[in-house]
Write a protein that holds these residues in place. Structure first.
Motif, mmCIF file in Angstrom:
data_model
loop_
_atom_site.group_PDB
_atom_site.id
_atom_site.type_symbol
_atom_site.label_atom_id
_atom_site.label_comp_id
_atom_site.label_asym_id
_atom_site.label_seq_id
_atom_site.Cartn_x
_atom_site.Cartn_y
_atom_site.Cartn_z
ATOM 1 N N ARG A 70 -87.165 -5.112 -124.930
ATOM 2 C CA ARG A 70 -86.258 -4.311 -125.749
ATOM 3 C C ARG A 70 -85.162 -3.634 -124.917
ATOM 4 O O ARG A 70 -84.179 -3.147 -125.476
ATOM 5 N N ALA A 71 -85.311 -3.618 -123.611
ATOM 6 C CA ALA A 71 -84.254 -3.072 -122.756
ATOM 7 C C ALA A 71 -83.104 -4.056 -122.579
ATOM 8 O O ALA A 71 -82.030 -3.680 -122.110
ATOM 9 N N ARG A 72 -83.304 -5.311 -122.990
ATOM 10 C CA ARG A 72 -82.280 -6.329 -122.833
ATOM 11 C C ARG A 72 -81.318 -6.309 -124.013
ATOM 12 O O ARG A 72 -81.727 -6.060 -125.150
ATOM 13 N N PRO A 73 -80.030 -6.563 -123.809
ATOM 14 C CA PRO A 73 -79.092 -6.631 -124.934
ATOM 15 C C PRO A 73 -79.434 -7.807 -125.846
ATOM 16 O O PRO A 73 -79.851 -8.872 -125.385
ATOM 17 N N GLY A 74 -79.271 -7.601 -127.140
ATOM 18 C CA GLY A 74 -79.522 -8.664 -128.103
ATOM 19 C C GLY A 74 -80.978 -9.065 -128.221
ATOM 20 O O GLY A 74 -81.294 -10.193 -128.615
ATOM 21 N N ALA A 75 -81.883 -8.150 -127.878
ATOM 22 C CA ALA A 75 -83.316 -8.484 -127.891
ATOM 23 C C ALA A 75 -83.811 -8.702 -129.314
ATOM 24 O O ALA A 75 -83.322 -8.077 -130.268
ATOM 25 N N THR A 197 -76.542 5.174 -132.575
ATOM 26 C CA THR A 197 -75.570 5.086 -131.487
ATOM 27 C C THR A 197 -75.507 6.388 -130.695
ATOM 28 O O THR A 197 -75.564 6.386 -129.453
ATOM 29 N N ASP A 200 -78.739 6.911 -128.783
ATOM 30 C CA ASP A 200 -79.131 5.767 -127.952
ATOM 31 C C ASP A 200 -80.549 5.309 -128.296
ATOM 32 O O ASP A 200 -81.415 5.167 -127.430
ATOM 33 N N ASN A 202 -83.123 2.521 -130.663
ATOM 34 C CA ASN A 202 -83.151 1.118 -131.071
ATOM 35 C C ASN A 202 -83.232 0.936 -132.579
ATOM 36 O O ASN A 202 -82.642 0.022 -133.139
#
Length: 220
Positions: A70-75, A197, A200, A202
């Motif tokens: 989940r720390a990755r973009p577009g996960a 946003t 920050d 998810n």
């Protein structure tokens, strides 16, 4: 089609999940893993929309795998699988960005419904279960510090955004929030997006957890 990745060290559990999920016309199992360490490569290869993630696995467990993913973009979204009565680490997975959790003995149709709900942007957690998890797990060291930090983050929100965040913390859907606050549904969705946003976060589960941490879940 909703593309699914199954992550569980028990091949019998994976086979059962594949069987039950494969019967739904809008779901497709695109890959399986027996260890959290396999998840990054499989996600890169198959681009799943959602990962059903066991928590207790040898090697890289589901908690570490969820945090890394989940720390990755577009996960993809993540639903963790748990036995609840014996697993005291569900909250860590939710804080890492998982969209909810399912008990391993959840009836098949409810698992299918949960997958669809998560992909529609609704968390798979009832308010009662959220509170039970927090009472069970979050308690312990650093609770006062976490509450202060959560209240400070909520203070970053505009008044209406804060009202929406508190309603999310009470388990309200967007439609329910719209009725309670006399807003249009698109306006509620905009507020939720801004909250995510600004803080920050998810997903809605993390908004609810922040509200609970701040001690605001009973408000209103």
């Amino acid at each position: 089609m909703i593309r699914l990745l199954l992550v569980d060290d028990d091949p019998i559990v994976r086979a059962g999940l594949r069987l039950m999920l494969g019967g739904a016309p809008d779901l497709e199992v695109v890959g399986e893993a027996a260890d959290g360490a396999e998840v990054p490569a499989l996600v890169a290869a198959h681009s799943p929309d959602l990962v059903l993630m066991d928590i207790r696995m040898p090697g890289t467990d589901g908690l570490a795998a969820t945090e890394a993913l989940r720390a990755r973009p577009g996960a993809p979204e993540v639903i963790v699988l748990t036995t609840f009565n014996t697993d005291e680490h569900v909250l860590r997975a939710l804080r890492a960005g998982a969209a909810g959790f399912l008990l391993k003995d959840t009836p098949p149709q409810e698992i299918v419904t949960a997958v669809r709900r998560v992909m529609a942007g609704e968390p798979v957690l009832s308010p009662a279960v959220t509170q039970a998890l927090i009472d069970r797990v979050a308690g312990l060291t650093g609770r006062d510090t976490r509450a202060e930090a959560a209240r400070a983050r909520l203070a970053l929100l505009a008044d209406r955004e804060r009202e929406v965040a508190l309603a999310v913390g009470r388990g309200r859907s967007n439609a329910e929030i719209a009725r309670e606050l006399h807003l249009s549904l698109p306006t509620v969705k905009t507020h939720v997006s801004r909250i995510l946003t600004k803080l920050d976060l998810n997903n809605r589960v993390q908004i609810a957890l922040l509200v609970h941490d701040a001690g605001e879940s009973g408000a209103g």
